[in-house]
Design a protein around this motif. Structure first.
Motif, PDB file in Angstrom:
ATOM      1  N   HIS A   8      -9.225  19.389 -11.084  1.00  0.00           N
ATOM      2  CA  HIS A   8      -9.260  19.916  -9.761  1.00  0.00           C
ATOM      3  C   HIS A   8     -10.431  21.023  -9.540  1.00  0.00           C
ATOM      4  N   SER A  10     -12.264  23.435  -7.304  1.00  0.00           N
ATOM      5  CA  SER A  10     -12.214  24.491  -6.161  1.00  0.00           C
ATOM      6  C   SER A  10     -13.041  24.160  -5.162  1.00  0.00           C
ATOM      7  N   SER A 158       1.323  19.527  -6.863  1.00  0.00           N
ATOM      8  CA  SER A 158       1.755  20.927  -6.765  1.00  0.00           C
ATOM      9  C   SER A 158       0.665  21.826  -7.702  1.00  0.00           C
ATOM     10  N   THR A 159       0.426  22.910  -7.370  1.00  0.00           N
ATOM     11  CA  THR A 159      -0.345  23.864  -8.358  1.00  0.00           C
ATOM     12  C   THR A 159       0.000  23.889  -9.545  1.00  0.00           C
ATOM     13  N   ASN A 183       0.753  22.440   3.045  1.00  0.00           N
ATOM     14  CA  ASN A 183       0.875  23.029   1.962  1.00  0.00           C
ATOM     15  C   ASN A 183       2.022  24.131   1.925  1.00  0.00           C
ATOM     16  N   TRP A 272       2.014  31.750  -7.838  1.00  0.00           N
ATOM     17  CA  TRP A 272       1.450  31.121  -7.015  1.00  0.00           C
ATOM     18  C   TRP A 272       1.968  29.528  -7.068  1.00  0.00           C
TER      19      TRP A 272
END
Ligand SMILES: O=C(O)C(=O)Cc1ccccc1
Length: 377
Positions: A8, A10, A158-159, A183, A272
């Motif tokens: 993932h 950024s 999902s994070t 989101n 988060w």
């Protein structure tokens, strides 16, 4: 070995902002027939300045190189061939764009009971829409396919846990487009029947994703965990069976809706905790995404061999065009040690004749910056 690796990235830590000029070489490797996912800045619970929405298209581009089943050949696609290192492959793509649309008059199918997070995501993305509960995600997608509803909503990432591969796999079996992406901050509560105290709880039930996201908290409580279809369904089950030794993980909204007590707030292991949902519709996309919008394109590259070579080609194709990638997930379902996973089944709508499900052992999920109609992408 059956394995999944994901990277993932950024969005803003990769390459310099892409120059919107064409790459110096037009002979860059052609690897995907891209349809775009348009998406703005991170859009969380509808609060984004640049709400993602737009179009999302998912479908097979067969050997004719059709994009999203419309036979359109994107100008940025160097060729329409479907071979990577001589291996047949299909690629799919998803486009999402800005939100804030009025959902009045639209019916949106979701998995779960009223009060599920997916229902909340649908209402956030399309205020005023009518939500239609379904037993399973597959039922929600089938409802759009059959024209019983206008959209279906599906959590795909999902994070805390990364890609929800099962849902992605489901998506690839249908000829649907992504109309919007949302989101959502997911805040988990521990709910119990009125009067039940935390010390009396022996078991916690919820959607598997919710149980996984609250793993440490549940370990501290020393309770048994039991997966059920969805978070709100768990609450409904507590209520209708008057379960006094069981709690459910669900939203504060579900607590209100079913009249349960909240024993604890913010049960998730990470503060988060954002889940990405896709709002899907039948093609053509109901949302037009301007090429100059901040956009995100998602694509799927499916192939039958030479996995690492394909990954390198994909990376180099993005790099040579100076396009930022925000996600790369590599699925290899054959070879190596361990339990082999079944191949990913993809609906190929670009093939001659009727759309056909085809099996692929290797799949790459790629998200990148840029709109599908942008020649660069
Ligand atoms: O079970 C629900 O409420 C759902 O909508 C699925 C889900 C579960 C956990 C996080 C996000 C979505």
């Amino acid at each position: 070995m059956a394995y999944t690796s994901s990277l993932h990235l950024s969005k803003h830590l990769l390459l310099p902002k892409p120059h919107r000029a064409r790459p110096s070489s037009s002979r860059s490797p052609s690897f995907v027939r891209a349809a775009r996912v348009v998406d703005g800045a991170p859009h969380v619970n509808g609060q984004s300045k640049k709400a993602p929405n737009g179009k999302v298209q998912i479908n097979g581009a067969g050997e004719k190189g059709a994009v999203n089943g419309h036979g359109k050949k994107g100008p940025g696609v160097v060729n329409g061939k479907t071979h990577v290192n001589g291996h047949d492959r299909i690629h799919l793509s998803v486009t999402t764009g800005g939100g804030g649309q009025d959902g009045t008059g639209l019916r949106v199918a979701y998995q779960g009971a009223p009060g599920a997070y997916s229902e909340f995501a649908a209402k956030t993305a399309l205020p005023g829409c009518e939500t239609v509960p379904c037993r399973a995600f597959a039922d929600a997608l089938a409802a759009v396919d059959r024209g019983l509803v206008d959209r279906a909503i599906l959590p795909v990432e999902s994070t805390m846990e990364g890609t929800a591969l099962r849902n992605y796999d489901l998506l690839l079996r249908h000829d649907l487009v992504v109309a919007q992406e949302i989101n959502l901050f997911v805040h988990y509560c521990l709910l119990a029947m009125p009067g039940v105290r935390a010390t009396e709880v022996r078991r916690v039930i919820s959607h598997p994703m919710a149980l996984a996201h609250c793993g440490r908290a549940l370990a501290r409580l020393g309770v048994d965990r039991e997966p059920v279809e969805d978070t709100a369904g768990a609450v409904e089950m507590l209520r209708s069976n008057m379960m006094l030794d069981t709690a459910a993980i669900a939203s504060p909204r579900a607590a209100d809706l079913y009249g349960l007590d909240v024993l604890a707030h913010g049960l998730q292991d990470e503060s988060w905790n954002v889940t990405r949902f896709l709002l899907l519709s039948k093609p053509p996309s109901p949302v037009a995404v301007p090429v100059d919008a901040d956009a995100k394109t998602s694509m799927v590259v499916a192939h039958r061999g030479g996995s690492m070579a394909v990954v390198l080609k994909v990376l180099s194709a993005f790099s040579s065009r100076n396009i930022n990638m925000s996600k790369l997930e590599v699925i290899n379902n054959e070879g190596g040690v361990g339990e082999p996973r079944p191949p990913v089944m993809i609906l190929d709508t670009g093939a001659r004749g009727a759309p056909t499900l085809r099996a692929f052992p290797h799949v790459l999920y790629v998200d990148c910056e840029g709109a599908a109609d942008d020649p660069l992408v």
